[in-house]
Design a protein around this motif. Structure first.
Motif, PDB file in Angstrom:
ATOM      1  N   VAL A  28      -3.108   7.579  14.254  1.00 17.53           N
ATOM      2  CA  VAL A  28      -2.307   6.883  13.258  1.00 17.53           C
ATOM      3  C   VAL A  28      -1.924   5.518  13.815  1.00 17.53           C
ATOM      4  CG1 VAL A  28      -0.101   6.885  12.027  1.00 17.53           C
ATOM      5  CG2 VAL A  28      -1.436   8.986  12.206  1.00 17.53           C
ATOM      6  N   THR A  29      -2.051   4.479  12.993  1.00 14.80           N
ATOM      7  CA  THR A  29      -1.746   3.113  13.410  1.00 14.80           C
ATOM      8  C   THR A  29      -0.470   2.627  12.729  1.00 14.80           C
ATOM      9  OG1 THR A  29      -4.105   2.624  13.657  1.00 14.80           O
ATOM     10  CG2 THR A  29      -2.618   0.746  13.536  1.00 14.80           C
ATOM     11  N   PHE A  30       0.357   1.951  13.498  1.00 14.16           N
ATOM     12  CA  PHE A  30       1.573   1.331  12.981  1.00 14.16           C
ATOM     13  C   PHE A  30       1.565  -0.143  13.378  1.00 14.16           C
ATOM     14  CE2 PHE A  30       5.845  -0.208  13.041  1.00 14.16           C
ATOM     15  CZ  PHE A  30       6.512   0.463  12.033  1.00 14.16           C
ATOM     16  N   PRO A  31       1.801  -1.072  12.443  1.00 10.91           N
ATOM     17  CA  PRO A  31       1.970  -0.902  11.000  1.00 10.91           C
ATOM     18  C   PRO A  31       0.698  -0.374  10.341  1.00 10.91           C
ATOM     19  CG  PRO A  31       2.685  -3.098  11.730  1.00 10.91           C
ATOM     20  CD  PRO A  31       1.929  -2.502  12.844  1.00 10.91           C
ATOM     21  N   SER A  32       0.870   0.429   9.315  1.00 15.20           N
ATOM     22  CA  SER A  32      -0.267   1.129   8.716  1.00 15.20           C
ATOM     23  C   SER A  32      -1.298   0.184   8.122  1.00 15.20           C
ATOM     24  CB  SER A  32       0.227   2.104   7.645  1.00 15.20           C
ATOM     25  OG  SER A  32       0.926   1.417   6.614  1.00 15.20           O
ATOM     26  N   ASP A  33      -0.874  -1.000   7.649  1.00 19.01           N
ATOM     27  CA  ASP A  33      -1.839  -1.917   7.031  1.00 19.01           C
ATOM     28  C   ASP A  33      -2.698  -2.649   8.065  1.00 19.01           C
ATOM     29  OD1 ASP A  33       0.033  -3.686   8.041  1.00 19.01           O
ATOM     30  OD2 ASP A  33       0.699  -4.423   6.090  1.00 19.01           O
ATOM     31  N   HIS A  34      -2.465  -2.367   9.357  1.00 23.79           N
ATOM     32  CA  HIS A  34      -3.266  -2.999  10.410  1.00 23.79           C
ATOM     33  C   HIS A  34      -4.181  -2.010  11.120  1.00 23.79           C
ATOM     34  CE1 HIS A  34      -0.784  -6.497   9.726  1.00 23.79           C
ATOM     35  NE2 HIS A  34      -1.500  -7.177  10.594  1.00 23.79           N
TER      36      HIS A  34
END
Length: 354
Positions: A28-34
């Motif tokens: 999972v990547t944070f921020p999700s839009d990146h």
């Protein structure tokens, strides 16, 4: 007979474990839009390269795509572009916990930000930061394997990660270790139709500037007829549509003047261009999560007495509003037991969870 039954038992056990293994491999990547987008900035010191330091970051739950009850087994950060760095070693302790604070109101007292006691998930122990290579294909991920997994429960609050860097092999001083850092994401699209020329043989252009929830959206028309009224049609929440003819609506209009926004869902703004055919609208975007990912499709229509049909059009413009990263850092340098620190709001360190 016992040997004949052993295979089904082992197979059943393996199948039972398989779903857990598959979940553990989810990143999972944070921020999700990146997740598939490189950040716009670099974090050269946070969280491992600030020398002896205490750093704490809040990650708001709404942008963490981690299912409740999922164990986090390692956390990562991402190389910034193709910037390089030599390998370093740090002695670090990492803690994870919860807070009722957000990126907007995180406090300056480290311990007071927690709800309950944090959990130590790594160390204190040595952690070797790998060399960052300019030739690495894509962005290199720097993973820290947690010695104690952290079971994430968003109902308990927003996630907090704390790094306590006790020492490093750079004489305990800060060093450069460029990691990926994001700001809000604001995709802007122009229609395939460029608009049509006015009687001065120029074509009006419509462009949006970057905009996020809580900031201003600037949309400007340029190269339009000078000192003329301009009508801006805005489809709130809409997208650009395939070009359609305006000839059924405006007799004698140039065929190159086509529509690119939905005419049935338009809000209208008017203005007067200056002597250079320019005007810029300023629209305040409310600071609300509901405006994140909201699209606006726009097109300008400008009267021109000497143009065919007396009207010309600009290109169509579409913007999707972003939102500042829902992450704020609290940082203190020189003391791993510091009680207070300095806030870096909406810092945007691209963080990976597995």
């Amino acid at each position: 007979m016992p040997r004949a039954s052993a295979r089904p038992v082992c197979l059943a056990a393996a199948l039972a474990v398989l779903p857990t293994l598959l979940v553990a491999q989810t990143t999972v990547t944070f921020p999700s839009d990146h997740a598939n987008l490189e950040g716009q900035y670099s974090s050269t010191n946070f969280p491992y390269a600030y020398g002896v330091s205490r750093l704490q970051a809040v990650y708001e739950a709404w942008d963490l795509g981690i299912a409740p009850g999922t164990p986090i087994t390692r956390i990562g950060v991402r190389q910034n572009g193709t910037q390089s760095a030599v390998t370093r070693s740090v002695q670090v302790e990492v803690r994870m916990g919860y807070t009722m604070h957000t990126a907007a109101n995180l406090g300056t007292n480290f311990d007071n930000n927690y709800v309950g006691a944090p959990q130590t998930v790594f160390g204190p122990a040595l952690f070797a930061l790998p060399q960052l290579n300019t030739t690495q294909p894509g962005q290199q991920a720097v993973w820290l394997n947690l010695t104690t997994p952290f079971t994430y429960q968003p109902a308990n609050g927003n996630l907090v990660i704390e790094w306590r860097v006790i020492a490093n092999n750079n004489g305990n001083a800060a060093f450069s270790y460029p990691l990926d850092r994001a700001t809000f994401y604001w995709p802007v699209t122009a229609s395939s139709s460029p608009g049509c020329p006015h009687s001065g043989n120029a074509t009006a252009t419509l462009t949006s500037s970057p905009a996020a929830a809580g900031s201003n959206w600037y949309i400007a028309v340029n190269s339009a007829p000078a000192s003329s009224f301009v009508f801006l049609g805005i489809d709130v929440g809409g997208t650009l549509v395939p070009s359609f003819s305006l000839q059924p609506y405006v007799a004698g209009i140039d065929p190159a003047c086509v529509g690119t926004v939905n005419p049935l869902n338009l809000s209208l703004a008017t203005a007067l261009t200056n002597a250079q055919g320019y005007y810029r609208w300023t629209v305040a975007v409310p600071n609300s999560l509901s405006f994140n990912n909201l699209r606006m499709a726009s097109q300008a229509l400008i009267p021109d007495f000497f143009a065919p049909g007396g009207v010309v059009t600009s290109n169509g413009d579409q913007i999707e509003f972003g939102i500042d990263p829902a992450q704020t850092f609290l940082v203190s340098q020189g003391n791993v037991n510091a009680s207070t620190g300095t806030l870096y709001a909406n810092y945007g360190l691209v963080t990976l969870f597995q």
